[in-house]
Scaffold this motif. Structure first.
Motif, PDB file in Angstrom:
ATOM      1  N   ARG A 177      27.120  71.517  34.535  1.00 33.73           N
ATOM      2  CA  ARG A 177      27.130  72.969  34.478  1.00 33.73           C
ATOM      3  C   ARG A 177      27.780  73.466  35.769  1.00 33.73           C
ATOM      4  NH1 ARG A 177      25.339  71.147  30.540  1.00 33.73           N
ATOM      5  NH2 ARG A 177      23.677  71.835  29.167  1.00 33.73           N
ATOM      6  N   ASP A 201      27.029  76.039  37.622  1.00 36.24           N
ATOM      7  CA  ASP A 201      26.007  76.444  38.580  1.00 36.24           C
ATOM      8  C   ASP A 201      25.200  75.218  39.013  1.00 36.24           C
ATOM      9  OD1 ASP A 201      24.246  78.693  39.798  1.00 36.24           O
ATOM     10  OD2 ASP A 201      22.833  77.362  38.741  1.00 36.24           O
ATOM     11  N   ASP A 249      21.568  75.023  37.591  1.00 34.96           N
ATOM     12  CA  ASP A 249      21.615  74.732  36.152  1.00 34.96           C
ATOM     13  C   ASP A 249      22.029  73.283  35.898  1.00 34.96           C
ATOM     14  OD1 ASP A 249      20.931  77.368  35.667  1.00 34.96           O
ATOM     15  OD2 ASP A 249      22.984  77.989  35.159  1.00 34.96           O
ATOM     16  N   HIS A 250      22.955  72.792  36.721  1.00 34.29           N
ATOM     17  CA  HIS A 250      23.417  71.407  36.599  1.00 34.29           C
ATOM     18  C   HIS A 250      22.256  70.432  36.830  1.00 34.29           C
ATOM     19  CE1 HIS A 250      26.751  68.341  37.904  1.00 34.29           C
ATOM     20  NE2 HIS A 250      26.079  67.942  36.854  1.00 34.29           N
ATOM     21  N   GLU A 278      19.031  71.013  36.560  1.00 33.50           N
ATOM     22  CA  GLU A 278      18.058  71.126  35.468  1.00 33.50           C
ATOM     23  C   GLU A 278      18.567  70.467  34.184  1.00 33.50           C
ATOM     24  OE1 GLU A 278      14.931  72.021  35.754  1.00 33.50           O
ATOM     25  OE2 GLU A 278      15.245  72.467  37.877  1.00 33.50           O
ATOM     26  N   ALA A 279      19.853  70.623  33.887  1.00 32.81           N
ATOM     27  CA  ALA A 279      20.429  70.000  32.690  1.00 32.81           C
ATOM     28  C   ALA A 279      20.404  68.474  32.806  1.00 32.81           C
ATOM     29  CB  ALA A 279      21.855  70.494  32.464  1.00 32.81           C
ATOM     30  N   GLU A 324      16.932  67.358  32.090  1.00 35.65           N
ATOM     31  CA  GLU A 324      16.678  67.410  30.640  1.00 35.65           C
ATOM     32  C   GLU A 324      17.252  66.186  29.934  1.00 35.65           C
ATOM     33  OE1 GLU A 324      17.986  71.069  28.811  1.00 35.65           O
ATOM     34  OE2 GLU A 324      17.061  72.249  30.413  1.00 35.65           O
TER      35      GLU A 324
END
Length: 182
Positions: free
Chosen positions: A15, A17, A20-21, A23-24, A27
């Motif tokens: 990602r 950001d 966000d990267h 967190e992704a 996941e």
């Protein structure tokens, strides 16, 4: 973990950001078994170590406006996080990073800790590094590969990284305009 699934996880998690990267990536790793999370980290560490080249450090210095030992490690973490194509291209020719950058500095934002966080959440254990068998965790990093050169030498920077210099080296007269325009 084989390379193909490793790179697939990395690339699917990307990602723009940094938060966000991170967190992704967590996941994606959450879908793995605990031992696969450790295997992922081992591959990630291999890629970070393999990018320990003086010219990449020079590129990181230019991109981030300076680069300490820790900063260079963070840069390599960021580079792995960008995926296989960007990583391999940058190892061959660091100036190719200009194709994926916009003139802003970069930061790995702890991507190399995503697997640790997922492992601890899955197992409730704090033995990640012991299981990873990372003997070098407290050792200083080895010197980068390649002949040393002066990162402060603008002429050398322009010779080695013409595209990156176009993005990151602001001529003195433009710097004056930026300061006056604020």
């Amino acid at each position: 973990m084989d390379w193909k699934p490793f790179w697939k996880i990395v690339e699917e998690a990307y990602r723009p950001d940094p938060i966000d990267h991170f967190e992704a990536l967590k996941e994606r790793l959450d879908g793995l078994k605990w031992f696969e999370v450790i295997e992922f980290q081992a591959r990630f560490d291999e890629m970070v170590a393999a990018a320990n080249h003086i010219d990449l450090w020079g590129a990181a210095y230019l991109i981030n406006g300076g680069c300490s030992d820790d900063g260079f490690r963070d840069f390599r973490v960021w580079l792995v996080g960008r995926g296989r194509h960007a990583y391999e291209a940058a190892l061959r020719a660091p100036d190719t990073l200009a194709d994926i950058l916009d003139g802003d500095p970069v930061d790995g934002f702890g991507l190399d800790a995503a697997a640790l966080r997922v492992y601890e959440a899955k197992t409730g254990m704090s033995d990640f590094y012991e299981r990873l068998d990372r003997e070098e965790k407290d050792a200083p990093p080895p010197p980068p590969e390649g002949a040393d050169w002066d990162f402060e030498d603008e002429t050398e920077m322009k010779k080695r990284f013409p595209k990156l210099c176009h993005l990151y080296l602001v001529p003195a007269d433009e710097k004056d305009e930026i300061v006056e325009g604020d």
